[in-house]
Design a protein around this motif. Structure first.
Motif, PDB file in Angstrom:
ATOM      1  N   GLU A 125       0.820  -1.207   0.000  1.00 51.86           N
ATOM      2  CA  GLU A 125       0.000   0.000   0.000  1.00 51.86           C
ATOM      3  C   GLU A 125       0.866   1.274   0.000  1.00 51.86           C
ATOM      4  O   GLU A 125       0.386   2.376   0.274  1.00 51.86           O
ATOM      5  N   HIS A 139      -2.995   3.223   8.677  1.00 49.83           N
ATOM      6  CA  HIS A 139      -4.005   2.345   8.064  1.00 49.83           C
ATOM      7  C   HIS A 139      -4.210   1.105   8.930  1.00 49.83           C
ATOM      8  O   HIS A 139      -3.248   0.437   9.298  1.00 49.83           O
ATOM      9  N   HIS A 141      -7.182  -2.344   9.970  1.00 50.96           N
ATOM     10  CA  HIS A 141      -8.347  -3.158   9.608  1.00 50.96           C
ATOM     11  C   HIS A 141      -9.232  -3.287  10.855  1.00 50.96           C
ATOM     12  O   HIS A 141      -9.553  -4.398  11.280  1.00 50.96           O
ATOM     13  N   HIS A 200     -12.694  -3.398   3.517  1.00 52.42           N
ATOM     14  CA  HIS A 200     -11.262  -3.525   3.744  1.00 52.42           C
ATOM     15  C   HIS A 200     -10.786  -2.871   5.050  1.00 52.42           C
ATOM     16  O   HIS A 200     -10.260  -3.555   5.923  1.00 52.42           O
TER      17      HIS A 200
HETATM   18 ZN   LIG Z   1      -5.126  -3.004   4.287  1.00 55.36          ZN
END
Ligand SMILES: [Zn+2]
Length: 684
Positions: A125, A139, A141, A200
């Motif tokens: 990413e 970031h 989850h 996601h």
């Molecule tokens: Zn991810």
């Protein structure tokens, strides 16, 4: 969710890293990355990523604008500065003007712009982090966020929960295409404080580490509050049998069912990690559990841990355990069939050449009991259980406010079979005994400890059983590979049984027995008192029989064969004077080994013996060596190497023979001699 930022801790980390030449930006990036990584409800085992934009100097002193971004293979909870490799920003930003960039080219671009070429691969990413203008980007989850994005009609719900403060990005596989779309969403409204990635997870960003972190906690809390306020209590509970079987009653059966057959009695086995809590059982007892499990994973990168999702089996009835094996096998077969169809259907959509990964489930949900994580190592099995707990959290939340509707399996497939995802697991190359559990009696003695260590080095998890629990624990530590030590008097059947139960509780079963414990009593046979002979028989014969019985009981439940290895002795073949009390039960044990080979060969269970002689150990101490060599008028060295080779035989040599017998898959009823050569004790 509690905000864990602490000014004093942050400044301490800055000061500590300054001494090592790490700048403030990167030190704070490490600080909040660890805060995020330490919370399983945000990220798990290598999931999630963070970055900061800063400056770095190369070897010739040139200063560059760089993105320090999480490297592949690093866990956020324990990240270090070298886990956030620096990539030159200029090249990354230029990539935005490209129309297309393959995954391979993306990796090449990132690697070729590393300041330190020895760095790990920057996150998949990376470009998304680079394209966003903020200095710090986080970031995760988050399970609370997943409860909201894993809905059929998630877009309006996301808007209801977060208003216009977070941008909405539809599901796209991570990589160049996602990075481009995400930054377009941001450009359309640069006032947003983060982005929600449908099916996601979430990105937040800020001008400094604290702002990006605060925003992450803020929006995750907002999601948690929404689920708490709007959630309905979950569904009806299934009726359970009046008398439930215990986890240890079904663990070997389940472990055997998920072993991958390589044909003709050869298996790639897995370790099972049992996990339970009130919250786990409460959720798994739902009448809908099998259907929920079938819907899939809560965020796509979990597929590298638990494939297309968990497998649910019925609750085991203690009174009908005999039928349960077929029930479990039926469920595993159905899972394999579904997984194979998923692979074949999606693989056929393009002409990329792929090999199907093993189709076995990695997480089994058992109503009434809890769940079993399966993996080729204990570590992988525990990771599967950790993932299972977070899957439950996300699904419970999603079902409370609507209907759990994760990414479709068709969309999951390119991710599970993506070379960049599989690369995360590539370092785990199996060893010859990976996935196997060896139980060693007398495991803290010279031969036992050497054998446990050698088996562990070859991939097995060792269960080291010894009369002395402290020594057993030390030997387990020396063996490594998550081995365990157990104190037990193995002449007592209940203690032997408890040792095997512990092996089942920790690893799910047993594949190899090294029945090694022994002790010598001396005396001329005609004058020997019965009590001494019986005592010797208890340890040198009956304990071997009791160990073998326990091992065979578990092996038959697993249905994947196994191997029994007995330490007999030269005495079993070639008696020494006044050594009858030792040699006679050992001779019986040699025949015990043959009897097991005969009676259980049809079940793939092998049985072999090693007859070793003159090894420095608790049976032949340095003091005994001194006195015996003295009595014979030879040096200690001559005494110890008094064999055809003229070389001393060590505990490691015996361990090597046991390993050979464990690995030789078509060898049973064998006796291997490890004595440097002694014709009088030769078998033929
Ligand atoms: Zn991810």
């Amino acid at each position: 969710m509690k905000n864990l930022w602490n000014d004093a801790d942050a400044e301490k980390m800055v000061a500590d890293y300054a001494k090592k030449g790490v700048g403030r930006d990167l030190a704070l990036r490490v600080y909040t990355t660890r805060l995020l990584g330490g919370e399983p409800r945000l990220v798990l085992h290598g999931g999630g990523n963070t970055s900061c934009k800063t400056k770095a100097t190369d070897l010739v002193g040139d200063e560059w604008d760089v993105l320090c971004v999480k490297g592949s293979g690093w866990d956020m909870a324990v990240i270090e500065p070298q886990g956030l490799p620096a990539v030159k920003m200029g090249a990354l930003l230029k990539a935005r003007s490209l129309d297309k960039l393959s995954d391979e080219d993306m990796v090449a671009l990132q690697r070729s712009n590393l300041i330190d070429p020895a760095s790990p691969n920057p996150s998949v990413e990376t470009l998304l982090h680079a394209f966003l203008p903020h200095k710090f980007v986080d970031h995760t989850h988050s399970t609370a966020i997943l409860a909201i994005v894993d809905q059929e009609d998630s877009k309006p719900l996301i808007k209801t929960v977060f208003g216009d403060r977070l941008g909405y990005v539809p599901y796209i596989k991570p990589g160049f295409d996602l990075a481009k779309v995400a930054v377009e969403v941001f450009d359309a409204d640069p006032s947003v404080e983060g982005l929600i990635l449908d099916k996601h997870g979430i990105f937040t960003f800020g001008d400094d580490a604290k702002q990006a972190y605060d925003r992450m906690i803020h929006y995750v809390t907002m999601a948690e509050d929404f689920v708490a306020k709007n959630g309905k209590p979950h569904t009806a509970k299934a009726a359970l049998p009046a008398k439930l079987a215990k986890p240890s009653d079904i663990a070997p059966t389940l472990r055997g069912a998920v072993a991958v057959s390589r044909g003709e009695g050869r298996f790639d086995r897995m370790i099972s990690d049992f996990r339970t809590s009130d919250a786990i059982v409460d959720f798994i007892n739902s009448t809908k559990i099998a259907e929920l499990a079938g819907r899939g994973v809560s965020t796509p990168d979990l597929s590298i841990r638990i494939k297309t999702g968990p497998m649910a089996v019925p609750a085991p009835d203690a009174d009908k355990l005999g039928d349960y094996k077929a029930v479990v096998r039926g469920h595993v077969e159905a899972f394999v069939k579904d997984y194979t169809a998923y692979f074949e259907t999606n693989d056929a959509l393009d002409d990329v050449k792929r090999t199907m990964l093993d189709p076995m489930p990695r997480l089994t949900l058992v109503p009434g009991l809890g769940m079993f994580g399966h993996g080729r190592t204990l570590k992988d099995a525990k990771i599967a259980s950790d993932v299972g707990e977070m899957w439950i959290e996300a699904v419970r939340g999603a079902e409370a406010i609507g209907k759990f509707h994760p990414l479709s399996k068709a969309d999951l497939f390119p991710l599970e079979y993506w070379s960049l995802e599989q690369a995360k697991l590539a370092s785990n190359k199996p060893k010859p005994l990976t996935g196997q559990v060896v139980l060693v009696t007398g495991g803290a003695g010279a031969i036992g400890a050497a054998t446990a260590k050698l088996f562990a080095a070859n991939g097995a998890h060792a269960v080291i059983v010894d009369l002395d629990p402290a020594k057993a624990a030390d030997a387990a530590k020396a063996a490594g590979n998550n081995s365990i030590g157990i104190g037990a008097d193995i002449t007592k059947p209940a203690e032997m049984r408890a040792a095997f139960d512990k092996a089942v509780a920790v690893y799910g079963g047993v594949d190899i027995l090294v029945s090694n414990a022994g002790a010598a009593w001396e005396g001329r046979i005609g004058e020997l008192d019965d009590a001494t002979l019986r005592k010797s028989f208890e340890l040198n014969f009956f304990a071997h029989q009791s160990a073998a019985q326990n091992a065979v009981r578990i092996m038959l439940e697993q249905g994947t064969g196994g191997v029994l290895l007995f330490n007999t002795s030269k005495q079993a073949i070639n008696p020494g004077p006044k050594f009858g009390a030792y040699g006679i039960p050992k001779a019986a044990t040699l025949f015990l080994s043959r009897q097991y080979a005969l009676d259980y060969g049809a079940y793939g269970i092998r049985s072999n013996a090693v007859n070793a002689d003159r090894i420095r150990s608790g049976l032949l101490t340095d003091a005994m060596i001194a006195s015996r060599s003295g009595a014979r008028g030879v040096s200690e060295k001559e005494y110890m190497s008094g064999n055809l080779l003229g070389q001393e035989v060590t505990a490691d040599d015996v361990a090597q023979a046991f390993l050979h017998q464990a690995l030789a898959e078509r060898t049973t009823a064998d006796v291997t001699t490890v004595d440097g050569g002694n014709i009088a004790a030769a078998l033929r």
